[in-house]
Design an enzyme around this catalytic site. Structure first.
Site, PDB file in Angstrom:
ATOM      1  N   CYS A   1       0.848  -1.187   0.000  1.00 46.16           N
ATOM      2  CA  CYS A   1       0.000   0.000   0.000  1.00 46.16           C
ATOM      3  C   CYS A   1       0.892   1.249   0.000  1.00 46.16           C
ATOM      4  O   CYS A   1       1.920   1.283   0.659  1.00 46.16           O
ATOM      5  CB  CYS A   1      -0.934   0.099   1.198  1.00 46.16           C
ATOM      6  SG  CYS A   1      -2.133  -1.232   1.259  1.00 46.16           S
TER       7      CYS A   1
ATOM      8  N   ARG B   1       3.986  -0.424  -4.716  1.00 47.82           N
ATOM      9  CA  ARG B   1       3.646  -0.901  -3.374  1.00 47.82           C
ATOM     10  C   ARG B   1       2.290  -1.601  -3.326  1.00 47.82           C
ATOM     11  O   ARG B   1       1.907  -2.150  -2.285  1.00 47.82           O
ATOM     12  CB  ARG B   1       3.621   0.285  -2.394  1.00 47.82           C
ATOM     13  CG  ARG B   1       4.950   0.999  -2.291  1.00 47.82           C
ATOM     14  CD  ARG B   1       4.830   2.162  -1.351  1.00 47.82           C
ATOM     15  NE  ARG B   1       4.674   1.718   0.014  1.00 47.82           N
ATOM     16  CZ  ARG B   1       5.660   1.502   0.871  1.00 47.82           C
ATOM     17  NH1 ARG B   1       6.895   1.716   0.478  1.00 47.82           N
ATOM     18  NH2 ARG B   1       5.430   1.091   2.085  1.00 47.82           N
TER      19      ARG B   1
ATOM     20  N   TRP C   1      -2.839  -2.659  -1.718  1.00 46.62           N
ATOM     21  CA  TRP C   1      -2.510  -4.090  -1.834  1.00 46.62           C
ATOM     22  C   TRP C   1      -3.394  -4.760  -0.793  1.00 46.62           C
ATOM     23  O   TRP C   1      -3.204  -4.584   0.400  1.00 46.62           O
ATOM     24  CB  TRP C   1      -1.035  -4.315  -1.535  1.00 46.62           C
ATOM     25  CG  TRP C   1      -0.569  -5.712  -1.760  1.00 46.62           C
ATOM     26  CD1 TRP C   1      -0.083  -6.233  -2.930  1.00 46.62           C
ATOM     27  CD2 TRP C   1      -0.492  -6.780  -0.795  1.00 46.62           C
ATOM     28  NE1 TRP C   1       0.263  -7.545  -2.753  1.00 46.62           N
ATOM     29  CE2 TRP C   1       0.019  -7.907  -1.456  1.00 46.62           C
ATOM     30  CE3 TRP C   1      -0.824  -6.886   0.546  1.00 46.62           C
ATOM     31  CZ2 TRP C   1       0.225  -9.121  -0.815  1.00 46.62           C
ATOM     32  CZ3 TRP C   1      -0.631  -8.106   1.179  1.00 46.62           C
ATOM     33  CH2 TRP C   1      -0.105  -9.201   0.496  1.00 46.62           C
TER      34      TRP C   1
ATOM     35  N   ASN D   1      -1.898   2.326   5.687  1.00 47.67           N
ATOM     36  CA  ASN D   1      -1.044   1.221   5.251  1.00 47.67           C
ATOM     37  C   ASN D   1      -0.716   0.422   6.509  1.00 47.67           C
ATOM     38  O   ASN D   1      -0.233   0.982   7.479  1.00 47.67           O
ATOM     39  CB  ASN D   1       0.224   1.834   4.622  1.00 47.67           C
ATOM     40  CG  ASN D   1       1.290   0.815   4.304  1.00 47.67           C
ATOM     41  OD1 ASN D   1       1.041  -0.378   4.325  1.00 47.67           O
ATOM     42  ND2 ASN D   1       2.474   1.299   4.009  1.00 47.67           N
ATOM     43  N   GLY D   2      -1.019  -0.868   6.514  1.00 45.08           N
ATOM     44  CA  GLY D   2      -0.739  -1.688   7.696  1.00 45.08           C
ATOM     45  C   GLY D   2      -1.927  -2.566   8.018  1.00 45.08           C
ATOM     46  O   GLY D   2      -2.829  -2.738   7.186  1.00 45.08           O
TER      47      GLY D   2
ATOM     48  N   GLU E   1      17.351 -18.264  -6.918  1.00 49.08           N
ATOM     49  CA  GLU E   1      16.948 -16.916  -7.370  1.00 49.08           C
ATOM     50  C   GLU E   1      16.343 -16.992  -8.786  1.00 49.08           C
ATOM     51  O   GLU E   1      15.341 -16.332  -9.078  1.00 49.08           O
ATOM     52  CB  GLU E   1      18.167 -15.982  -7.308  1.00 49.08           C
ATOM     53  CG  GLU E   1      18.044 -14.651  -8.032  1.00 49.08           C
ATOM     54  CD  GLU E   1      16.979 -13.720  -7.459  1.00 49.08           C
ATOM     55  OE1 GLU E   1      16.339 -14.049  -6.455  1.00 49.08           O
ATOM     56  OE2 GLU E   1      16.769 -12.653  -8.070  1.00 49.08           O
TER      57      GLU E   1
ATOM     58  N   LYS F   1      12.471 -15.871  -9.470  1.00 50.70           N
ATOM     59  CA  LYS F   1      12.133 -14.818 -10.431  1.00 50.70           C
ATOM     60  C   LYS F   1      11.200 -15.349 -11.500  1.00 50.70           C
ATOM     61  O   LYS F   1      10.262 -14.682 -11.911  1.00 50.70           O
ATOM     62  CB  LYS F   1      13.432 -14.288 -11.050  1.00 50.70           C
ATOM     63  CG  LYS F   1      13.423 -12.851 -11.318  1.00 50.70           C
ATOM     64  CD  LYS F   1      14.055 -11.972 -10.273  1.00 50.70           C
ATOM     65  CE  LYS F   1      13.552 -12.123  -8.884  1.00 50.70           C
ATOM     66  NZ  LYS F   1      14.252 -11.300  -7.926  1.00 50.70           N
TER      67      LYS F   1
ATOM     68  N   GLU G   1       7.650 -15.853 -10.118  1.00 51.96           N
ATOM     69  CA  GLU G   1       7.078 -14.560  -9.723  1.00 51.96           C
ATOM     70  C   GLU G   1       6.505 -13.779 -10.900  1.00 51.96           C
ATOM     71  O   GLU G   1       5.453 -13.170 -10.787  1.00 51.96           O
ATOM     72  CB  GLU G   1       8.224 -13.782  -9.074  1.00 51.96           C
ATOM     73  CG  GLU G   1       7.916 -12.517  -8.422  1.00 51.96           C
ATOM     74  CD  GLU G   1       9.159 -11.931  -7.772  1.00 51.96           C
ATOM     75  OE1 GLU G   1       9.007 -10.967  -7.040  1.00 51.96           O
ATOM     76  OE2 GLU G   1      10.308 -12.401  -8.002  1.00 51.96           O
TER      77      GLU G   1
ATOM     78  N   HIS H   1      18.154 -37.372  -4.729  1.00 49.13           N
ATOM     79  CA  HIS H   1      17.502 -37.732  -3.467  1.00 49.13           C
ATOM     80  C   HIS H   1      15.998 -37.498  -3.508  1.00 49.13           C
ATOM     81  O   HIS H   1      15.357 -37.439  -2.477  1.00 49.13           O
ATOM     82  CB  HIS H   1      18.138 -36.957  -2.311  1.00 49.13           C
ATOM     83  CG  HIS H   1      19.598 -37.269  -2.156  1.00 49.13           C
ATOM     84  ND1 HIS H   1      20.047 -38.491  -1.716  1.00 49.13           N
ATOM     85  CD2 HIS H   1      20.699 -36.539  -2.444  1.00 49.13           C
ATOM     86  CE1 HIS H   1      21.376 -38.490  -1.723  1.00 49.13           C
ATOM     87  NE2 HIS H   1      21.794 -37.316  -2.162  1.00 49.13           N
TER      88      HIS H   1
ATOM     89  N   LYS I   1       5.802  -4.494  -3.684  1.00 51.18           N
ATOM     90  CA  LYS I   1       7.251  -4.352  -3.546  1.00 51.18           C
ATOM     91  C   LYS I   1       7.713  -4.389  -2.095  1.00 51.18           C
ATOM     92  O   LYS I   1       8.654  -5.067  -1.764  1.00 51.18           O
ATOM     93  CB  LYS I   1       7.668  -3.028  -4.194  1.00 51.18           C
ATOM     94  CG  LYS I   1       9.137  -2.746  -4.135  1.00 51.18           C
ATOM     95  CD  LYS I   1       9.819  -3.254  -5.360  1.00 51.18           C
ATOM     96  CE  LYS I   1      11.318  -3.191  -5.272  1.00 51.18           C
ATOM     97  NZ  LYS I   1      11.920  -4.396  -5.824  1.00 51.18           N
TER      98      LYS I   1
HETATM   99  C1  F6R Z   1      11.644 -11.082  -5.296  1.00 50.77           C
HETATM  100  C2  F6R Z   1      11.533  -9.976  -4.360  1.00 50.77           C
HETATM  101  C3  F6R Z   1      11.213 -10.298  -2.933  1.00 50.77           C
HETATM  102  C4  F6R Z   1      12.023  -9.381  -1.995  1.00 50.77           C
HETATM  103  C5  F6R Z   1      11.589  -9.614  -0.539  1.00 50.77           C
HETATM  104  C6  F6R Z   1      12.402  -8.802   0.435  1.00 50.77           C
HETATM  105  O1  F6R Z   1      11.944 -10.632  -6.579  1.00 50.77           O
HETATM  106  O2  F6R Z   1      11.668  -8.842  -4.722  1.00 50.77           O
HETATM  107  O3  F6R Z   1      11.433 -11.630  -2.642  1.00 50.77           O
HETATM  108  O4  F6R Z   1      13.377  -9.659  -2.159  1.00 50.77           O
HETATM  109  O5  F6R Z   1      10.236  -9.283  -0.403  1.00 50.77           O
HETATM  110  O6  F6R Z   1      12.250  -7.432   0.227  1.00 50.77           O
HETATM  111  P1  F6R Z   1      13.278  -6.401   0.840  1.00 50.77           P
HETATM  112  O7  F6R Z   1      14.596  -6.645   0.183  1.00 50.77           O
HETATM  113  O8  F6R Z   1      12.721  -5.056   0.515  1.00 50.77           O
HETATM  114  O9  F6R Z   1      13.339  -6.674   2.307  1.00 50.77           O
END
Ligand code: F6R
Length: 611
Positions: A2, A30, A78, A104-105, A484, A488, A491, A507, A606
């Protein structure tokens, strides 16, 4: 999670709508389920829309120029409580529909507050916690908005970043913070509020960061901060760096591609002023250097991609700095029994510096008496301020929800910390660290070489976009890089992707493999290369389509693969930073081939400021 934006300007100005819309666009990363704004004054009002900010913009534009005012608040959502609908979008109002709030929260005790308010005859049109908060503040309002916010908040349990306006006081905004970030922007003829300073950069660089428990009262020409109990707090504005260009797409179709392509510059920015001829110079850690270099154990706590940076660095810190390291998911850390020892620190890694789980891990470690350190990108963020010491990434704002450039800069910072500690503790000789300095200096050029293969990675990605599953494998410090790559891909392309340390395949997970389950194997020419090639043979024997990421000139792994992506060979410590770039590109091109908005993947936001 948010985004909040607000402005309170001089009575004769009409800026609010433009400020709120442009702020919402800057904060859209956000959350993007729904959005809304309240503009105060006779020509203002409340407008909401479901979906992205452009939908709200259309609603606002349809009202014409007559919809205007000097002050207002807005929100991009969000969803936590209640679906993304117009009713659930913020701002929410009290019973009189005069008081508006954006939030927000999460208000944890909203159910019991709601029952209390219902017993007083209040009716609710949504199931959101924010509507309860709006009505609670309304119930405390007796002509003084600040007083009403303050007394309502004493009854609230949970987290909030909050901005409130009342139609009877169109020239005032009251903001409050507990657990969710709030920054005030200070200018000559207006004051602003936002969840993130980047949204305020077009108007001011002078920011006041609220701390948990602060409540502030803003007018066009003043701001006053006090605690919830009313004790005044002197918080002077800090001037921040940064420009609005950094949050524009700069000709790229998506922020994600722009941010991947920024890799070389990000590394230069992260390294600037931090390399000596045979050591790293990290001013933020210097005062605590004796403590840091005598660490007997280090716990890294982080989430998602940031956590995978921690897993990668674990190999480095153990091998080159001689520190035993454990890596914890921050979302789990405080729920387990922790046994802090003497000389034991916690290192939080976070792009946003606001991730609720990571912040909770930092607070847990502090309570346990541990030294807390941070690797943080967003300057002035909560985790940057609450840790005892730390290093900023200097990667610039990361707008795409999927983290790419921040991951690169996290790894570079962690390589610097490894060198600093390794050198001080004599695990790394002067010659070894001088080699590492040279390799870091050459890293931007090596990244440029990888980025030149983008078209080739695109062709490979488009070939694999039709599959429903995918497996990523790697060994040693490339195991987290495989993870990673899988994170990605799932996601932003919604393809089911798994990652395993290559030796683990036999395994269990190898049972999944057949001609419909492609595998991407990371096989750089490192100390475990031959073992990785054996694992690749196992994959080949199960007829799984195979992509390999190898060093230039490789023949052994490459001969087994259907598709080969070559990357330059660099210092073994830095190789994961090079190997991850084709994986970021691969996910990007699969996602765009499938027609998804890769900058805003579904269900994600984000900055994850709820637990
Ligand atoms: C994946 C991604 C998330 C963030 C995670 C931590 O692409 O962006 O997995 O890495 O939410 O976020 P931060 O780094 O802001 O604590």
């Amino acid at each position: 999670m948010c985004g909040i934006i607000g402005v309170v300007g001089e009575t004769n100005s009409t800026q609010a709508v433009d400020v709120l819309l442009s702020g919402l666009k800057a904060l859209e990363y956000r959350g993007y389920d729904s959005a809304g704004m309240f503009v105060a004054g006779p020509e203002g009002g409340l407008v909401k829309a479901v979906g992205e900010i452009v939908n709200l913009e259309e609603e606002v534009t349809s009202k014409g120029e007559a919809f205007a005012g000097p002050s207002g608040i807005a929100h991009t959502r969000w969803a936590t409580h209640g679906e993304p609908t117009v009713e659930n979008a913020h701002p929410h109002t009290d019973m009189t529909e005069q008081l508006h709030i954006v939030h927000n929260g999460i208000i944890e005790n909203y159910q019991s507050l709601k029952e209390g308010l219902s017993a007083q005859g209040m009716q609710f049109s949504t199931r959101t916690d924010t509507e309860v908060l709006a009505k609670l503040i309304g119930a405390h309002y007796e002509g003084d908005l600040l007083k009403a916010v303050r007394s309502a908040l004493t009854m609230v349990r949970g987290a909030y970043g909050l901005a409130a306006m009342h139609a009877a006081h169109p020239d005032e905004i009251v903001v409050a913070r507990l657990g969710s970030p709030i920054v005030i922007g200070v200018a000559e003829d207006a004051h602003y509020v936002a969840s993130d300073s980047s949204a305020l950069l077009p108007y001011t660089k002078r920011m006041v960061y609220l701390d948990d428990g602060d409540v502030a009262h803003l007018t066009a020409t003043s701001y006053h901060v006090a605690t919830l109990e009313g004790t005044a707090r002197e918080l002077a504005p800090e001037t921040i760096e940064g420009d609005t260009e950094a949050v524009q797409k700069g000709g790229f179709e998506h922020f994600m591609l722009k941010e991947i392509m920024e890799g070389p510059q990000v590394v230069r920015d992260t390294l600037r002023g931090r390399l000596l001829s045979d050591n790293a110079k990290l001013g933020g850690l210097e005062p605590l250097l004796p403590e840091i270099t005598s660490l007997k154990r280090l716990t890294i706590a982080a989430c998602g991609t940031a956590c995978l940076a921690g897993h990668t660095a674990r190999y480095w810190l153990e091998e080159y700095a001689g520190i035993p390291v454990e890596v914890e998911l921050a979302s789990e850390y405080r729920y387990k029994t922790n046994w802090p020892e003497k000389n034991h620190a916690l290192l939080a890694i976070t792009q946003s510096g606001e991730t609720a789980d990571t912040l909770a891990a930092v607070r847990e470690a502090k309570e346990l008496g541990m030294l807390t350190l941070g690797v943080v990108n967003v300057v002035g963020s909560t985790i940057a301020r609450e840790t005892d010491a730390g290093v900023y990434n200097h990667a610039g704002p990361e707008v795409a929800v999927a983290s790419t450039k921040a991951f690169i800069s996290q790894l570079v910072v962690l390589a610097l910390i490894t060198m600093l500690v390794g050198r001080e503790s004599k695990h790394l000789s002067r010659v070894q660290s001088a080699e590492l300095v040279d390799a870091l200096t050459a890293l931007p050029k090596a990244i440029e070489t990888v980025l030149k293969t983008a078209e080739q990675v695109k062709a490979v990605a488009e070939k694999y976009a039709q599959y429903e599953h995918m497996m990523f494998i790697g060994r040693h410090s490339h195991a987290p890089i495989a993870a990673e790559g899988a994170l990605k891909l799932k996601e932003i392309s919604y393809i089911h992707a798994e990652a395993y340390a290559a030796g683990e395949l036999k395994h269990g997970p190898i049972a999944l493999l057949d001609e419909n389950f492609p595998v991407l194997a990371l096989a750089p020419h490192d100390s475990v290369y031959e073992k990785t090639v054996s694992n690749i043979e196992e994959v080949k024997a199960r007829k799984a389509p195979l992509i390999v990421v190898v060093n230039k000139g490789d023949t052994e792994a490459a001969r087994l693969a259907d598709d080969v992506i070559e990357v330059p060979k660099v210092h073994p410590l830095l190789q994961p930073i090079i190997s991850v770039i084709p994986l970021h590109l691969f996910a990007y091109y699969v996602g765009t081939k499938k027609g998804f908005n890769v900058d805003r993947p579904r269900n994600l936001a984000k900055s994850v400021t709820v637990e």
